[in-house]
Design an enzyme around this catalytic site. Sequence first.
Site, short mmCIF file in Angstrom:
data_model
loop_
_atom_site.label_atom_id
_atom_site.label_comp_id
_atom_site.label_asym_id
_atom_site.label_seq_id
_atom_site.Cartn_x
_atom_site.Cartn_y
_atom_site.Cartn_z
N GLU A 1 -12.19 3.77 2.88
CA GLU A 1 -10.92 3.34 1.89
C GLU A 1 -10.81 4.22 0.75
O GLU A 1 -9.86 4.49 0.18
CB GLU A 1 -11.12 1.91 1.87
CG GLU A 1 -10.68 0.87 2.86
CD GLU A 1 -9.15 1.14 3.30
OE1 GLU A 1 -8.31 1.32 2.37
OE2 GLU A 1 -9.11 1.14 4.56
N CYS B 1 6.81 5.69 8.20
CA CYS B 1 7.43 5.64 6.96
C CYS B 1 6.97 6.56 5.87
O CYS B 1 6.57 6.04 4.81
CB CYS B 1 7.65 4.24 6.41
SG CYS B 1 8.91 3.56 5.22
FE1 SF4 Z 1 10.42 2.96 6.68
FE2 SF4 Z 1 12.60 1.33 7.07
FE3 SF4 Z 1 12.73 3.74 8.16
FE4 SF4 Z 1 10.95 1.94 8.82
S1 SF4 Z 1 13.01 1.97 9.14
S2 SF4 Z 1 10.53 4.17 8.85
S3 SF4 Z 1 10.25 0.95 7.27
S4 SF4 Z 1 12.65 3.32 5.95
#
Ligand code: SF4
Length: 371
Positions: A50, A205
């Site tokens: 971490e 993301c």
């Molecule tokens: Fe990120 Fe929303 Fe796209 Fe998923 S849908 S990758 S949480 S922006």
Amino acid sequence: MIEAANVPSSGLHSAVAEFTPALLDWFHRHGRKHLPWQRDITPYRVWVSEIMLQQTQVATVIPYYERFMARFPDVATLAAASIDEVLHLWTGLGYYARGRNLHRAAQRVVNEYGGVFPSTLDEMQSLPGIGRSTAGAILAISLSQRHPILDGNVKRVLTRYFGVRGFPGEAKIEAKLWTLADACTPANDVGSYTQATMDLGATVCVRSRPLCNACPVSKQCVARIKGLQSELPTRKLRKARPQRDAFAVLVIRNDGAVLLEKRPAAGLWGGLWAFPQFDEHSLASQWLNDRFGAVSEATSDIYHHAFTHFDLQLHPVIARVDSVPARIADGDEHRWYDATRPAKIGLTKPVVDLIRRIVLPPPVVRQHSLL
Ligand code: SF4
């Protein structure tokens, strides 16, 4: 009560309810489960991973982690090591305060807890270099305790998924994100969930161009629905980054060894070995003259180094010397460093790079005749 910008509270509860199972299901099917720190899970191994993963990508961390674990397989071995050796194994990873804190925390675990990591969030957080999110992650992953986490990756996922506007470093926004993180954290399988949220932020993301088509929580994601992926998380209003200049003196002995000084334990590059450094060229020349007499100086291209709060322009001042005064000998303050037989000490990045650029001979390139 939980609330998030742009999401009515009824929608918020259904968004929270959908987030966790979808994420866990995705992690069990697609998440990374063979990283070195996911084997033989202990608080010690999770803690080291971490700390290394803060500000640093997984692919960069893996070889450092493997070397670190081979040399320091447990907290007692780490606590007993010298700080020089710890920083040596950290050289190139950056953010050296992490390495110093790791060493201090290991010594506290040994001295105050008999070598066994504390198992409460408060005690874990009291160790050097361990904040609330890291403490929560260690306890969740290694001991299955339910604690929310909120590192940079998780902040990005939550701000986008719930449509939270405002700079996440601002106290009010951060408090809101902690509430959301807590609401999403399950009581069961919390170790998997914790790794899943970090993994989603690191692999799907991502900062620019998130892979929404491959995202398990895309159905209710506010950023995807409203096309706000590039606006969230809200960026901090940036002032121009300050720039500083400094002069690094490379004193090169006739056998190729270079003079290094140990930096003070606190402050920039604390405890690492670096070139003698000055704010002005005249001070560098004066220092050279005082110690080595009249020596000719050469210069080289400026070396750029970005710190968190400013950019450093390092001007190399090169002096080749035939004889050295006896008082500048290997010891706690000075060291003649032979890059062909490197000592196990922590070096600053400019030392590593400038020695490679200026001191070491270039690799031999074999010329093949075309005839
Ligand atoms: Fe990120 Fe929303 Fe796209 Fe998923 S849908 S990758 S949480 S922006």
